[in-house]
Write an enzyme that holds these catalytic residues in place. Structure first.
Site, PDB file in Angstrom:
ATOM      1  NE  ARG A 246     -12.913  94.270  17.052  1.00 58.50           N
ATOM      2  CZ  ARG A 246     -14.144  94.226  16.605  1.00 58.50           C
ATOM      3  NH1 ARG A 246     -14.658  95.276  16.023  1.00 58.50           N
ATOM      4  NH2 ARG A 246     -14.839  93.137  16.715  1.00 58.50           N
TER       5      ARG A 246
ATOM      6  CD  GLU B 149     -15.435  90.696  21.052  1.00 55.33           C
ATOM      7  OE1 GLU B 149     -14.919  89.571  21.142  1.00 55.33           O
ATOM      8  OE2 GLU B 149     -16.578  90.882  20.621  1.00 55.33           O
ATOM      9  CG  ASN B 150     -16.492  97.064  19.511  1.00 53.94           C
ATOM     10  OD1 ASN B 150     -16.151  96.115  18.812  1.00 53.94           O
ATOM     11  ND2 ASN B 150     -17.728  97.514  19.533  1.00 53.94           N
TER      12      ASN B 150
ATOM     13  CB  SER C 265      -5.127  81.530  12.432  1.00 50.67           C
ATOM     14  OG  SER C 265      -4.758  81.063  13.714  1.00 50.67           O
TER      15      SER C 265
ATOM     16  N   GLY D 285      -7.642  75.484  14.750  1.00 48.68           N
ATOM     17  CA  GLY D 285      -8.912  75.434  15.468  1.00 48.68           C
ATOM     18  C   GLY D 285      -9.182  76.759  16.157  1.00 48.68           C
TER      19      GLY D 285
ATOM     20  CG  LEU E 265      -6.192  78.910  19.208  1.00 47.91           C
ATOM     21  CD1 LEU E 265      -4.908  79.707  19.128  1.00 47.91           C
ATOM     22  CD2 LEU E 265      -5.900  77.449  19.487  1.00 47.91           C
TER      23      LEU E 265
ATOM     24  NE  ARG F 140     -13.008  85.618  19.775  1.00 49.79           N
ATOM     25  CZ  ARG F 140     -13.605  85.553  20.946  1.00 49.79           C
ATOM     26  NH1 ARG F 140     -13.676  84.413  21.578  1.00 49.79           N
ATOM     27  NH2 ARG F 140     -14.109  86.614  21.501  1.00 49.79           N
TER      28      ARG F 140
ATOM     29  N   GLY G 181     -17.172  87.967  20.481  1.00 48.16           N
ATOM     30  CA  GLY G 181     -16.480  87.092  19.540  1.00 48.16           C
ATOM     31  C   GLY G 181     -16.964  87.210  18.112  1.00 48.16           C
ATOM     32  CD  GLU G 182     -19.665  91.593  14.608  1.00 50.32           C
ATOM     33  OE1 GLU G 182     -19.896  91.937  13.441  1.00 50.32           O
ATOM     34  OE2 GLU G 182     -19.837  92.337  15.586  1.00 50.32           O
TER      35      GLU G 182
END
Length: 172
Positions: free
Chosen positions: A67, A63-64, A5, A10, A12, A32, A29-30
């Site tokens: 998920r 962030e975790n 993707s 790119g 995003l 990403r 952002g790991e």
């Protein structure tokens, strides 16, 4: 899939970094970043923030928490850790996490189950609602209820009825 993707569309959403002794340190952002490496990108967009160590740890936990594959107990432990790192009340944490205070409190209540009971729930694929149903029981009766719920593959409604029956039954 994320790398594909990113190749096609790119990146995003930029990763978040902070200045470190030598260069920059990834804050959020790991996935990403790893996908960008797989996509063989040499440069990516990043937001540079001035976070201290506790803010960096809290953002990593947040962030975790977002998920989907975390189970209810991992989510609750993450929330408890974020509250500790932010040194805030449940109400403040709920506001900052975008949850209602009762929803956050219900998630944290799951941690009153013993480790063995939590593992039983996870291994049997029981939901957060199944686990919360047995919290109405005294701690000494919860394992038996969870085992029956798992063995008989009870729905949440059936689990609630079981707990009601156990509460109504005379104690031996």
């Amino acid at each position: 899939a994320l790398a594909q993707s990113i190749r096609e569309n790119g990146l995003l959403q930029p990763v978040t970094v902070r200045k470190a002794a030598e260069g920059y340190e990834l804050v959020a952002g790991e996935r990403r970043l790893r996908a960008c490496r797989l996509a063989k990108l040499e440069r990516i967009s990043a937001i540079i923030q001035d976070f201290d160590d506790s803010e960096t740890a809290a953002l990593g936990l947040l962030e975790n928490l977002q998920r989907a594959q975390l189970d209810a107990f991992d989510t609750a432990r993450g929330i408890r850790e974020v509250i500790r790192l932010w040194n805030c009340t449940q109400a403040e944490a709920a506001r900052r996490l975008g949850l209602s205070q009762p929803a956050l409190a219900n998630k944290l209540r799951l941690l009153t189950l013993t480790t063995a009971q939590q593992q039983l729930c996870t291994a049997a694929g029981l939901t957060e609602r199944h686990a919360r149903a047995v919290l109405r029981l005294p701690e000494s009766r919860r394992t038996a209820a969870l085992e029956k719920i798992a063995r008989d593959k009870l729905s949440v409604r059936e689990a609630d009825r079981l707990v009601d029956a156990m509460l109504a039954a005379p104690k031996d």
